[in-house]
Design a protein around this motif. Structure first.
Motif, PDB file in Angstrom:
ATOM      1  N   PHE A 254     -10.445  -3.170   0.276  1.00 52.36           N
ATOM      2  CA  PHE A 254      -9.515  -4.333   0.550  1.00 52.36           C
ATOM      3  C   PHE A 254     -10.329  -5.366   0.722  1.00 52.36           C
ATOM      4  O   PHE A 254     -11.623  -5.347   1.178  1.00 52.36           O
ATOM      5  CB  PHE A 254      -8.845  -4.003   2.064  1.00 52.36           C
ATOM      6  N   PHE A 255      -9.724  -6.759   0.416  1.00 45.33           N
ATOM      7  CA  PHE A 255     -10.616  -7.912   0.466  1.00 45.33           C
ATOM      8  C   PHE A 255      -9.545  -9.087   1.065  1.00 45.33           C
ATOM      9  O   PHE A 255      -8.357  -8.842   1.090  1.00 45.33           O
ATOM     10  CB  PHE A 255     -10.885  -8.357  -1.141  1.00 45.33           C
ATOM     11  N   GLU A 256     -10.259  -9.991   1.738  1.00 47.86           N
ATOM     12  CA  GLU A 256      -9.499 -11.275   2.092  1.00 47.86           C
ATOM     13  C   GLU A 256      -9.795 -12.173   1.036  1.00 47.86           C
ATOM     14  O   GLU A 256     -10.999 -12.431   0.892  1.00 47.86           O
ATOM     15  CB  GLU A 256      -9.975 -11.770   3.536  1.00 47.86           C
TER      16      GLU A 256
ATOM     17  N   ARG B  11      -3.429  -9.399   2.197  1.00 47.34           N
ATOM     18  CA  ARG B  11      -4.893  -8.873   1.574  1.00 47.34           C
ATOM     19  C   ARG B  11      -4.768  -8.571   0.065  1.00 47.34           C
ATOM     20  O   ARG B  11      -3.725  -8.230  -0.450  1.00 47.34           O
ATOM     21  CB  ARG B  11      -5.259  -7.569   2.415  1.00 47.34           C
ATOM     22  N   TRP B  12      -5.835  -8.357  -0.454  1.00 41.21           N
ATOM     23  CA  TRP B  12      -5.872  -7.635  -1.842  1.00 41.21           C
ATOM     24  C   TRP B  12      -6.498  -6.411  -1.840  1.00 41.21           C
ATOM     25  O   TRP B  12      -7.559  -5.959  -1.090  1.00 41.21           O
ATOM     26  CB  TRP B  12      -7.018  -8.509  -2.623  1.00 41.21           C
ATOM     27  N   LEU B  13      -5.910  -5.406  -2.697  1.00 36.61           N
ATOM     28  CA  LEU B  13      -6.212  -4.254  -2.855  1.00 36.61           C
ATOM     29  C   LEU B  13      -7.110  -4.144  -4.217  1.00 36.61           C
ATOM     30  O   LEU B  13      -5.985  -4.266  -5.294  1.00 36.61           O
ATOM     31  CB  LEU B  13      -5.293  -3.031  -2.351  1.00 36.61           C
TER      32      LEU B  13
ATOM     33  N   LEU C  28     -13.150  -6.243   3.446  1.00 37.33           N
ATOM     34  CA  LEU C  28     -12.410  -5.704   4.569  1.00 37.33           C
ATOM     35  C   LEU C  28     -12.505  -4.231   4.624  1.00 37.33           C
ATOM     36  O   LEU C  28     -11.875  -3.235   4.058  1.00 37.33           O
ATOM     37  CB  LEU C  28     -11.003  -6.243   4.813  1.00 37.33           C
TER      38      LEU C  28
ATOM     39  N   ARG D  51      -2.082  -8.065  -4.549  1.00 36.35           N
ATOM     40  CA  ARG D  51      -1.635  -8.751  -3.561  1.00 36.35           C
ATOM     41  C   ARG D  51      -0.791  -7.512  -2.559  1.00 36.35           C
ATOM     42  O   ARG D  51       0.203  -7.008  -3.067  1.00 36.35           O
ATOM     43  CB  ARG D  51      -0.942  -9.895  -3.516  1.00 36.35           C
TER      44      ARG D  51
ATOM     45  N   THR E 252       0.993  -1.257  -0.021  1.00 39.83           N
ATOM     46  CA  THR E 252       0.021   0.036  -0.117  1.00 39.83           C
ATOM     47  C   THR E 252       0.805   1.144   0.050  1.00 39.83           C
ATOM     48  O   THR E 252       2.092   1.151   0.384  1.00 39.83           O
ATOM     49  CB  THR E 252      -0.921  -0.065   1.289  1.00 39.83           C
TER      50      THR E 252
END
Length: 464
Positions: A205-207, A241-243, A283, A236, A111
């Motif tokens: 953001f994602f899990e 996390r994924w952004l 997230l 990643r 990030t």
């Protein structure tokens, strides 16, 4: 021989990198930041784009690695992703996927907030540097002749003060007050180029879902202008996390609700980002940022310019953020500033006479390629507001054909990535073998429709 003091306006990436290079040549470097201090990698009001996806291209990564030895490796050890641009990126530009191969072009995935926090920590350790938060620069100070900047007037919670300086550096971003200050001092305003984009991007953001299997570390889908107006990016980042950042032009903006965000992803030119996130867990809340235009201020063309004052970063050139060039341009600009100051020390020790003009002119050359590449692509949209010159249509055809060619030719893709990542200039595209192959492809493109020329449908796999 060292100069006495430099003052830097703005404490984001450009200001921090500027402080690092000037610490080699000044007894004291003071960085003045309007925002209050952050306790960690947090979003700040002064960096509204900080929570969105950012790219640090190969050339910028090399600068960071040289200025802060060991920092990049430390970040990899703490959770940042190391990726090869050709092998690990699923990259769809202008309607077609790029080939997957080992390119040797390295990126770091993390990030923006975390990267800036890490860089700030290293800069804060330098004994020559002082980071001051909650400071607003109200005016430039000059000598009696008005031809040289001698410091700044600063407003803090305690009141006003003046800070003398041998060199004042404005890295105040899009909100830089330099044009108004220069006009007030009788220098006039710099010529401005602008391309109106009406762009907005939304990030979340994602899990990742354990059921999803992808062989990429970053995926990008860019629209094929002018027919398509939506795109997206997924990477990643630290923390497993994924952004995900989705973008749209001219009013077609990505929503911030979970349902709206997912639906927007479903409508992208390719389904692959939607397929990746449809079972992933959001997230936190999605955030949106709007960018009305790209902008370039030509300080190098001003008839008069004060000594002891330089400007770089978004304060000079604010690029379309979709192309991920901004941080790398900041890195290279800071490197250039260090080189110009070093040359000044060798030629005229103790004097900054001529430094400002020399830097702004060299900076203009550095910026010219990313500005040309980005605005050429943006002006393919008929709604984009900007100056269109004679021959632009031919340039659009040539550049569009080149992008198509990079999807079917690994040679073309390699050379394009060299330019895109600012490792080389446009001469990388002028190799004889490249030109010959491109000429044949361009001739073919006049007779064969695009969908039959490029890998339009299938996401290519990474090499084993």
């Amino acid at each position: 021989m060292r100069f006495d003091r430099a003052v830097i306006i703005g404490g984001s990436m450009a200001g921090l990198l500027g402080a690092r290079v000037l610490a080699d040549y000044f007894q004291e470097v003071i960085v003045l930041e309007r925002d209050e201090a952050c306790e960690g990698p947090e979003a700040r009001k002064g960096v509204p784009q900080g929570r969105h996806a950012h790219g640090l291209l190969d050339a910028g990564l090399q600068v960071i690695d040289k200025l802060f030895p060991g920092l990049v490796q430390q970040m990899y050890a703490e959770g940042a992703e190391r990726m090869d641009m050709g092998r690990d990126a699923a990259w769809c530009t202008a309607g077609s996927w790029k080939p997957r191969y080992v390119s040797g072009i390295e990126l770091i995935l993390c990030t923006r907030m975390w990267l800036e926090w890490k860089v700030r920590g290293r800069v804060a350790m330098l004994p020559q540097v002082k980071l001051r938060q909650g400071c607003s620069v109200e005016a430039l100070l000059t000598d009696d002749t008005g031809t040289r900047v001698t410091g700044v007037k600063v407003r803090t919670a305690e009141g006003e003060e003046t800070l003398p300086a041998d060199l004042v550096v404005d890295t105040g971003g899009r909100g830089s007050r330099a044009p108004g200050w220069l006009e007030a001092l009788g220098y006039g305003k710099p010529e401005e180029e602008k391309v109106g984009l009406q762009l907005a991007y939304t990030s979340q953001f994602f899990e990742p879902s354990p059921r999803y299997q992808g062989d990429w570390k970053m995926m990008a889908v860019f629209p094929r202008a002018p027919e398509e107006r939506k795109g997206g990016f997924i990477a990643r980042v630290e923390g497993g996390r994924w952004l995900v950042t989705l973008h749209g032009y001219f009013g077609g903006y990505p929503p911030t609700t979970d349902e709206g965000f997912l639906e927007f992803a479903r409508t992208l030119p390719k389904p692959d980002i939607y397929e990746a996130i449809r079972e992933a867990k959001p997230l936190g809340e999605a955030v949106i940022h709007k960018v009305p235009s790209s902008r370039l201020l030509h300080y190098e063309r001003m008839e008069r310019f004060p000594e002891g004052f330089v400007v770089f970063g978004d304060a000079v050139c604010a690029l379309n953020p979709v192309y991920g060039q901004g941080m790398t341009v900041c890195c290279l600009s800071a490197k250039l500033l260090g080189e110009v100051v070093a040359a000044q020390v060798r030629s005229t020790p103790g004097s900054v006479q001529g430094l400002s003009r020399r830097f702004q002119r060299k900076l203009a050359k550095l910026i010219s390629v990313p500005w040309m590449m980005g605005t050429t692509m943006d002006l393919k949209f008929p709604e984009a507001q900007g100056q269109r010159f004679m021959g632009l249509g031919l340039l659009h055809w040539g550049f569009g054909t080149l992008l198509d060619f990079t999807s079917v030719s690994t040679l073309a893709c390699r050379q394009f990535y060299e330019v895109m990542h600012m490792r080389r200039g446009m001469e990388a595209l002028l190799r004889p073998d490249m030109l010959a192959a491109f000429a044949l492809y361009g001739l073919k493109s006049l007779f064969v429709p695009f969908p039959r020329r490029a890998n339009v449908h299938t996401l290519p796999r990474a090499p084993a």
